[in-house]
Motif scaffolding. Structure first.
Motif, PDB file in Angstrom:
ATOM      1  N   SER A   9     -46.884  15.079  -6.492  1.00  0.00           N
ATOM      2  CA  SER A   9     -48.136  14.419  -6.847  1.00  0.00           C
ATOM      3  C   SER A   9     -49.200  14.786  -5.825  1.00  0.00           C
ATOM      4  O   SER A   9     -48.905  15.366  -4.776  1.00  0.00           O
ATOM      5  CB  SER A   9     -47.952  12.898  -6.874  1.00  0.00           C
ATOM      6  N   TYR A  10     -50.439  14.465  -6.155  1.00  0.00           N
ATOM      7  CA  TYR A  10     -51.529  14.633  -5.196  1.00  0.00           C
ATOM      8  C   TYR A  10     -52.500  13.472  -5.365  1.00  0.00           C
ATOM      9  O   TYR A  10     -52.501  12.784  -6.390  1.00  0.00           O
ATOM     10  CB  TYR A  10     -52.245  15.972  -5.392  1.00  0.00           C
ATOM     11  N   GLU A  11     -53.310  13.271  -4.352  1.00  0.00           N
ATOM     12  CA  GLU A  11     -54.289  12.191  -4.398  1.00  0.00           C
ATOM     13  C   GLU A  11     -55.625  12.733  -4.858  1.00  0.00           C
ATOM     14  O   GLU A  11     -56.161  13.668  -4.265  1.00  0.00           O
ATOM     15  CB  GLU A  11     -54.438  11.535  -3.021  1.00  0.00           C
ATOM     16  N   ASP A  12     -56.158  12.154  -5.934  1.00  0.00           N
ATOM     17  CA  ASP A  12     -57.468  12.565  -6.430  1.00  0.00           C
ATOM     18  C   ASP A  12     -58.517  12.271  -5.355  1.00  0.00           C
ATOM     19  O   ASP A  12     -58.619  11.138  -4.880  1.00  0.00           O
ATOM     20  CB  ASP A  12     -57.812  11.803  -7.709  1.00  0.00           C
ATOM     21  N   PRO A  13     -59.288  13.294  -4.929  1.00  0.00           N
ATOM     22  CA  PRO A  13     -60.234  13.100  -3.825  1.00  0.00           C
ATOM     23  C   PRO A  13     -61.372  12.128  -4.158  1.00  0.00           C
ATOM     24  O   PRO A  13     -62.020  11.603  -3.255  1.00  0.00           O
ATOM     25  CB  PRO A  13     -60.776  14.508  -3.566  1.00  0.00           C
ATOM     26  N   ILE A  48     -52.623  32.562  -1.815  1.00  0.00           N
ATOM     27  CA  ILE A  48     -51.732  32.619  -2.972  1.00  0.00           C
ATOM     28  C   ILE A  48     -50.507  31.750  -2.733  1.00  0.00           C
ATOM     29  O   ILE A  48     -50.099  30.970  -3.597  1.00  0.00           O
ATOM     30  CB  ILE A  48     -51.296  34.071  -3.261  1.00  0.00           C
ATOM     31  N   ASN A  49     -49.922  31.899  -1.570  1.00  0.00           N
ATOM     32  CA  ASN A  49     -48.710  31.161  -1.229  1.00  0.00           C
ATOM     33  C   ASN A  49     -48.945  30.303   0.004  1.00  0.00           C
ATOM     34  O   ASN A  49     -49.446  30.791   1.017  1.00  0.00           O
ATOM     35  CB  ASN A  49     -47.552  32.125  -0.967  1.00  0.00           C
ATOM     36  N   SER A  50     -48.557  29.051  -0.086  1.00  0.00           N
ATOM     37  CA  SER A  50     -48.823  28.092   0.984  1.00  0.00           C
ATOM     38  C   SER A  50     -47.552  27.722   1.741  1.00  0.00           C
ATOM     39  O   SER A  50     -46.444  27.804   1.203  1.00  0.00           O
ATOM     40  CB  SER A  50     -49.443  26.810   0.408  1.00  0.00           C
ATOM     41  N   SER A  51     -47.755  27.276   2.961  1.00  0.00           N
ATOM     42  CA  SER A  51     -46.668  26.701   3.747  1.00  0.00           C
ATOM     43  C   SER A  51     -46.576  25.202   3.463  1.00  0.00           C
ATOM     44  O   SER A  51     -47.474  24.604   2.857  1.00  0.00           O
ATOM     45  CB  SER A  51     -46.947  26.919   5.236  1.00  0.00           C
ATOM     46  N   ASP A  52     -45.484  24.579   3.917  1.00  0.00           N
ATOM     47  CA  ASP A  52     -45.366  23.117   3.801  1.00  0.00           C
ATOM     48  C   ASP A  52     -46.550  22.432   4.469  1.00  0.00           C
ATOM     49  O   ASP A  52     -47.141  21.500   3.911  1.00  0.00           O
ATOM     50  CB  ASP A  52     -44.074  22.636   4.469  1.00  0.00           C
ATOM     51  N   GLU A  53     -46.886  22.889   5.667  1.00  0.00           N
ATOM     52  CA  GLU A  53     -47.964  22.255   6.432  1.00  0.00           C
ATOM     53  C   GLU A  53     -49.291  22.353   5.694  1.00  0.00           C
ATOM     54  O   GLU A  53     -50.048  21.386   5.615  1.00  0.00           O
ATOM     55  CB  GLU A  53     -48.085  22.905   7.811  1.00  0.00           C
ATOM     56  N   HIS A  54     -49.572  23.511   5.141  1.00  0.00           N
ATOM     57  CA  HIS A  54     -50.838  23.714   4.432  1.00  0.00           C
ATOM     58  C   HIS A  54     -50.897  22.862   3.171  1.00  0.00           C
ATOM     59  O   HIS A  54     -51.909  22.221   2.877  1.00  0.00           O
ATOM     60  CB  HIS A  54     -51.005  25.192   4.092  1.00  0.00           C
ATOM     61  N   LEU A  55     -49.796  22.821   2.417  1.00  0.00           N
ATOM     62  CA  LEU A  55     -49.791  22.081   1.153  1.00  0.00           C
ATOM     63  C   LEU A  55     -49.773  20.577   1.380  1.00  0.00           C
ATOM     64  O   LEU A  55     -50.361  19.815   0.604  1.00  0.00           O
ATOM     65  CB  LEU A  55     -48.578  22.491   0.314  1.00  0.00           C
ATOM     66  N   ALA A  56     -49.110  20.127   2.440  1.00  0.00           N
ATOM     67  CA  ALA A  56     -48.929  18.693   2.675  1.00  0.00           C
ATOM     68  C   ALA A  56     -50.235  17.968   2.960  1.00  0.00           C
ATOM     69  O   ALA A  56     -50.282  16.726   2.927  1.00  0.00           O
ATOM     70  CB  ALA A  56     -47.950  18.478   3.819  1.00  0.00           C
ATOM     71  N   TRP A  92     -44.314  15.708  -2.120  1.00  0.00           N
ATOM     72  CA  TRP A  92     -43.104  16.053  -2.850  1.00  0.00           C
ATOM     73  C   TRP A  92     -41.898  15.682  -1.999  1.00  0.00           C
ATOM     74  O   TRP A  92     -42.030  15.328  -0.821  1.00  0.00           O
ATOM     75  CB  TRP A  92     -43.086  17.539  -3.199  1.00  0.00           C
ATOM     76  N   ASP A  93     -40.717  15.738  -2.582  1.00  0.00           N
ATOM     77  CA  ASP A  93     -39.485  15.409  -1.867  1.00  0.00           C
ATOM     78  C   ASP A  93     -39.071  16.620  -1.039  1.00  0.00           C
ATOM     79  O   ASP A  93     -38.360  17.508  -1.516  1.00  0.00           O
ATOM     80  CB  ASP A  93     -38.392  15.029  -2.872  1.00  0.00           C
ATOM     81  N   LYS A  94     -39.503  16.644   0.202  1.00  0.00           N
ATOM     82  CA  LYS A  94     -39.256  17.809   1.058  1.00  0.00           C
ATOM     83  C   LYS A  94     -37.772  18.000   1.351  1.00  0.00           C
ATOM     84  O   LYS A  94     -37.321  19.117   1.590  1.00  0.00           O
ATOM     85  CB  LYS A  94     -40.042  17.675   2.364  1.00  0.00           C
ATOM     86  N   ALA A  95     -37.007  16.907   1.337  1.00  0.00           N
ATOM     87  CA  ALA A  95     -35.580  17.004   1.650  1.00  0.00           C
ATOM     88  C   ALA A  95     -34.825  17.808   0.595  1.00  0.00           C
ATOM     89  O   ALA A  95     -33.776  18.390   0.881  1.00  0.00           O
ATOM     90  CB  ALA A  95     -34.978  15.610   1.781  1.00  0.00           C
ATOM     91  N   LYS A  96     -35.343  17.857  -0.625  1.00  0.00           N
ATOM     92  CA  LYS A  96     -34.661  18.556  -1.712  1.00  0.00           C
ATOM     93  C   LYS A  96     -35.192  19.971  -1.939  1.00  0.00           C
ATOM     94  O   LYS A  96     -34.664  20.695  -2.792  1.00  0.00           O
ATOM     95  CB  LYS A  96     -34.777  17.759  -3.014  1.00  0.00           C
ATOM     96  N   SER A  97     -36.229  20.360  -1.226  1.00  0.00           N
ATOM     97  CA  SER A  97     -36.873  21.657  -1.458  1.00  0.00           C
ATOM     98  C   SER A  97     -36.691  22.582  -0.262  1.00  0.00           C
ATOM     99  O   SER A  97     -36.580  22.112   0.874  1.00  0.00           O
ATOM    100  CB  SER A  97     -38.370  21.459  -1.722  1.00  0.00           C
ATOM    101  N   PRO A  98     -36.679  23.886  -0.477  1.00  0.00           N
ATOM    102  CA  PRO A  98     -36.604  24.815   0.651  1.00  0.00           C
ATOM    103  C   PRO A  98     -37.818  24.685   1.573  1.00  0.00           C
ATOM    104  O   PRO A  98     -38.915  24.340   1.118  1.00  0.00           O
ATOM    105  CB  PRO A  98     -36.617  26.196  -0.036  1.00  0.00           C
ATOM    106  N   ASN A  99     -37.622  24.944   2.853  1.00  0.00           N
ATOM    107  CA  ASN A  99     -38.727  24.913   3.811  1.00  0.00           C
ATOM    108  C   ASN A  99     -39.604  26.145   3.639  1.00  0.00           C
ATOM    109  O   ASN A  99     -39.104  27.269   3.542  1.00  0.00           O
ATOM    110  CB  ASN A  99     -38.193  24.867   5.247  1.00  0.00           C
ATOM    111  N   CYS A 100     -40.911  25.910   3.610  1.00  0.00           N
ATOM    112  CA  CYS A 100     -41.883  27.003   3.473  1.00  0.00           C
ATOM    113  C   CYS A 100     -42.747  27.025   4.733  1.00  0.00           C
ATOM    114  O   CYS A 100     -43.461  26.063   5.002  1.00  0.00           O
ATOM    115  CB  CYS A 100     -42.752  26.771   2.232  1.00  0.00           C
ATOM    116  N   ASN A 101     -42.680  28.114   5.481  1.00  0.00           N
ATOM    117  CA  ASN A 101     -43.288  28.125   6.817  1.00  0.00           C
ATOM    118  C   ASN A 101     -44.513  29.021   6.967  1.00  0.00           C
ATOM    119  O   ASN A 101     -45.216  28.922   7.971  1.00  0.00           O
ATOM    120  CB  ASN A 101     -42.239  28.558   7.848  1.00  0.00           C
TER     121      ASN A 101
END
Length: 322
Positions: free
Chosen positions: A169-173, A215-223, A228-237
């Motif tokens: 999900s995301y928060e509507d600005p 095009i492709n984001s890291s966890d830090e950039h997207l967060a 999202w449930d980070k524990a269930k997803s691969p780490n993106c650095n």
């Protein structure tokens, strides 16, 4: 194709997942399963749909009748078998076109080709009945976020690029409401990255191309804006940015808050004869114009008698030595 989300379910849920998958492949309308909670049931159904975008003919909702010890699950279908066959054939043409024009062994090139087969040709349109499937993005060319994500995974599965759909999900600005969202995680050169085609579509419609887009984001950039449930997803650095329709990598080690570190990067790059340098400057005490001048001065100091191309996307710098 991978059963990523199936493997995140409990053993009990995996049995339900398998029964659902078999039923949907055979266009059954009713199945009987052991009694479970609504939450676990929907997690099974969503996992099947996200693991198997080829089931685009399945309606993205189910009915349920509950008995003393079991429950009946009802499925509905968007398209007849004949229509499904026609849609599949049209999507196969997209796949063959990519195969003929792309080096399938180059992950970055392949991802770019799939993105370009979807983003410039598909409009964003919310329709919970029709626009959540791979067919909505690849055939009807009108999709919402889940349609974009499943359309990408459908092509990626067929072309050999590892990917999954991710729900969050995301928060509507403006309203600050929490809005459900879906995107992909892809594996590029043995590293995982987030890929949000809905966000890229917005960038494309604003700028007329994807040049300069992250095009492709890291966890830090997207967060910063997405949950999202980070524990269930691969780490993106890391981050990949589009430069002249090629993907260039921005790693965390090249995000600088001190001028000294940036200068060391340029010095070492010159010594090692690097042809492409990507970095980000987060130095608040200087204006953008001042930073750009300092970057140009340092590049000219270290790289002499060579042609240099400098592109600046917000505070991300891409230097190409020719």
């Amino acid at each position: 194709m991978n059963n990523y989300w199936k493997n995140k379910l409990t053993n009990e849920q995996q049995l339900i997942y398998d029964k659902m998958l078999s039923a949907l492949n055979n266009r059954q309308q009713l199945i009987t399963i052991p009694k479970t909670s609504d939450e676990k049931l929907m997690e099974c159904f969503w996992s099947v749909q996200d693991d198997h975008p080829e089931l685009f003919y399945v309606l993205s909702r189910i009915g349920c009748g509950i008995g003393p010890s079991d429950m009946q699950v009802q499925f509905d279908y968007l398209y007849s078998a004949n229509t499904t066959y026609l849609i599949s054939n049209e999507i196969e043409k997209i796949i063959n076109d990519i195969k003929n024009k792309t080096n399938l062994n180059n992950d970055r090139e392949l991802e770019n080709a799939i993105i370009n087969a979807i983003v410039p040709r598909t409009k964003y349109q919310i329709d919970d009945t029709n626009n959540q499937s791979a067919a909505s993005a690849l055939y009807y060319r009108k999709a919402q976020c889940s349609g974009f994500a499943r359309g990408f995974k459908y092509l990626a599965d067929k072309l050999g690029l590892w990917s999954i759909c991710v729900r969050g999900s995301y928060e509507d600005p403006i309203t600050h409401n929490t809005i459900a969202h879906e995107w992909n995680i892809v594996k590029i050169d043995n590293e995982y990255y987030h890929l949000d085609l809905t966000s890229l579509l917005s960038y494309y419609e604003t700028n007329g191309s994807l040049d300069g887009a992250i095009i492709n984001s890291s966890d830090e950039h997207l967060a910063a804006k997405t949950f999202w449930d980070k524990a269930k997803s691969p780490n993106c650095n890391n981050i990949l940015i589009n430069v002249n329709n090629c993907l260039e990598k921005l790693s965390p080690s090249n995000i600088f808050t001190r001028l000294y570190d940036f200068k060391q990067l340029i010095l070492n790059s010159a010594k090692n004869n690097k042809k492409t340098i990507v970095f980000q400057l987060k130095i608040s005490q200087y204006t953008d114009d001042k930073l750009q001048k300092m970057v140009i001065d340092e590049i000219q100091k270290q790289f002499k008698n060579v042609a240099i191309s400098l592109k600046i996307y917000s505070n991300i710098y891409v230097i190409m030595i020719k």
